[in-house]
Design an enzyme around this catalytic site. Sequence first.
Site, short mmCIF file in Angstrom:
data_model
loop_
_atom_site.label_atom_id
_atom_site.label_comp_id
_atom_site.label_asym_id
_atom_site.label_seq_id
_atom_site.Cartn_x
_atom_site.Cartn_y
_atom_site.Cartn_z
N CYS A 97 -8.12 35.78 44.29
CA CYS A 97 -8.60 36.79 45.24
C CYS A 97 -7.66 37.99 45.31
O CYS A 97 -8.01 39.00 45.94
CB CYS A 97 -8.75 36.18 46.62
SG CYS A 97 -7.22 35.49 47.27
N CYS A 124 -14.26 42.86 48.43
CA CYS A 124 -14.38 42.07 49.65
C CYS A 124 -13.09 41.29 49.91
O CYS A 124 -12.58 41.27 51.03
CB CYS A 124 -15.56 41.11 49.52
SG CYS A 124 -15.99 40.27 51.07
#
Length: 216
Positions: A211, A94
């Site tokens: 991330c 994601c």
Amino acid sequence: KEKVAIASSFSAEDVILIDMACKIAKEKNLQQPRIFTLDTGRLNQETYDVMDKIRKKYDIVIEVYFPDYNEVEDMVKKFGFNLFYESLELRKLCCKIRKVNPLNRVMKTLDAWICGLRKEQSLTRLEVKQIEEEERIIDGIKRKIIKINPLVDWTESEIWKYIKENDVPYNTLYDRGYTSIGCAPCTRLTKKIEDIRAGRWWWEDPDKKECGLHKR
């Protein structure tokens, strides 16, 4: 186009960098600093509010990069809307689609980027240096890009002292107890005993909380 840009998620650190850059540009009669942000499509309303406040206060253009809608549609169709809670691999997928891939589009146009990373933020950032050289593979091509972290040694108290003294707009979620702000479903309030980024991906181990934007 300017080959150096400030990457901004409109965190407390990032709004300081914008304030500093705009003041320097005005003082030295330079063109506006180049500023970009990544809109994942899952941000808090308060984040959009501060984006507009910053844009209006400094009369600047903010480049906004969105994820590829085909990639998002395919991901959600295969794994659902809340895939990031299910496994580290799906959470990273994601982040890759919503953040890393859009960042790589910007990186094609840059020789260097300026970030608000600080050592004090988390375990994963203890080794951050003021100037770093990164290797990134973009469209199959290996590129070296300079990363500049001007606030790397600043403390939390120094951050908020600057914001208050210079009347810099900031995300009001900080007033509600947030200490690090990302996408809405992946960010929660933190407790006083927790580190600054404890509210990010809180269901994961502390040493996994990145991330993919920042190569470590």
